[in-house]
Motif scaffolding. Structure first.
Motif, mmCIF file in Angstrom:
data_model
loop_
_atom_site.group_PDB
_atom_site.id
_atom_site.type_symbol
_atom_site.label_atom_id
_atom_site.label_comp_id
_atom_site.label_asym_id
_atom_site.label_seq_id
_atom_site.Cartn_x
_atom_site.Cartn_y
_atom_site.Cartn_z
ATOM 1 N N PHE A 102 5.453 11.360 -4.333
ATOM 2 C CA PHE A 102 5.207 10.800 -3.008
ATOM 3 C C PHE A 102 5.258 9.282 -3.098
ATOM 4 O O PHE A 102 4.622 8.693 -3.972
ATOM 5 C CB PHE A 102 3.818 11.209 -2.499
ATOM 6 N N GLU A 103 6.009 8.658 -2.178
ATOM 7 C CA GLU A 103 6.020 7.201 -2.100
ATOM 8 C C GLU A 103 5.977 6.775 -0.641
ATOM 9 O O GLU A 103 6.310 7.551 0.261
ATOM 10 C CB GLU A 103 7.231 6.598 -2.818
ATOM 11 N N GLU A 104 5.581 5.526 -0.430
ATOM 12 C CA GLU A 104 5.458 4.995 0.922
ATOM 13 C C GLU A 104 6.819 4.942 1.606
ATOM 14 O O GLU A 104 7.820 4.584 0.994
ATOM 15 C CB GLU A 104 4.854 3.593 0.886
ATOM 16 N N GLY A 109 5.111 6.578 7.081
ATOM 17 C CA GLY A 109 4.389 7.647 6.413
ATOM 18 C C GLY A 109 4.747 7.723 4.951
ATOM 19 O O GLY A 109 4.635 6.748 4.219
ATOM 20 N N THR A 110 5.235 8.887 4.535
ATOM 21 C CA THR A 110 5.480 9.164 3.123
ATOM 22 C C THR A 110 6.827 9.847 2.949
ATOM 23 O O THR A 110 7.235 10.643 3.794
ATOM 24 C CB THR A 110 4.373 10.101 2.581
ATOM 25 N N LEU A 122 10.994 13.040 4.701
ATOM 26 C CA LEU A 122 10.053 12.145 5.370
ATOM 27 C C LEU A 122 8.897 12.945 5.954
ATOM 28 O O LEU A 122 9.102 13.935 6.659
ATOM 29 C CB LEU A 122 10.758 11.367 6.481
ATOM 30 N N ILE A 123 7.686 12.511 5.636
ATOM 31 C CA ILE A 123 6.478 13.085 6.231
ATOM 32 C C ILE A 123 5.919 11.997 7.142
ATOM 33 O O ILE A 123 5.198 11.101 6.700
ATOM 34 C CB ILE A 123 5.446 13.487 5.160
ATOM 35 N N HIS A 127 0.151 9.226 5.211
ATOM 36 C CA HIS A 127 0.303 8.301 4.084
ATOM 37 C C HIS A 127 -0.240 8.936 2.803
ATOM 38 O O HIS A 127 -1.076 8.359 2.114
ATOM 39 C CB HIS A 127 -0.393 6.978 4.406
ATOM 40 N N VAL A 128 0.265 10.125 2.489
ATOM 41 C CA VAL A 128 -0.257 10.857 1.339
ATOM 42 C C VAL A 128 0.197 10.278 0.004
ATOM 43 O O VAL A 128 -0.237 10.740 -1.045
ATOM 44 C CB VAL A 128 0.057 12.373 1.416
#
Length: 139
Positions: A102-104, A109-110, A122-123, A127-128
């Motif tokens: 997971f990255e910004e 979001g993430t 894209l999530i 911001h996981v």
């Protein structure tokens, strides 16, 4: 030389600062004990949870990656931005290692990566990639 620092004579570093002697210093205590402990953890772990680790330390990353791949141990990576080495190890095709990274994604979001989505998904609005958000929203 940039990046090389001189420590005061009475200072005891908790990390190995950049220097020409860095490799030699890892063979002395207390770092030798730390490296041995890391080797033990890497050998005995059932999974790996990496927060902010850039995969720039060959001693650790090679053993972690080999163990994860050989013994199918899952790897979860949280990072504001995946480093070049992390991308090379996990996002280029290196077999069927089980991982979630997971990255910004800027303010959106993430971006989540796994072995089936190496281009990322894209999530939005979550911001996981950040540990506090990961704990709150995922765990």
């Amino acid at each position: 030389m940039p990046g090389i620092i001189d420590l005061p004579a009475d200072a005891i570093p908790l990390i190995i600062p950049p220097s020409f002697k860095k490799l030699a210093e890892t063979h002395e205590d207390p770092f030798r004990k730390i490296v041995h402990a890391v080797d033990t953890v890497l050998r005995e772990a059932n999974s790996f949870f990496c927060v902010g680790y850039g995969f720039n330390d060959n001693h650790i990353q090679v053993k972690l990656f080999e163990r994860a791949q050989r013994d199918r141990k899952p790897v979860v990576i949280l990072s504001k931005e995946l480093t070049k080495n992390a991308r090379k190890l996990f996002l280029e095709d290196h077999g069927q290692i089980d991982f979630l990274a997971f990255e910004e994604a800027s303010n959106y979001g993430t971006i989540m990566y796994d072995k089936d989505n190496r281009d990322g998904v894209l999530i939005e609005g979550h911001h996981v990639w950040d540990l506090a958000h990961f704990v709150k929203e995922v765990i």
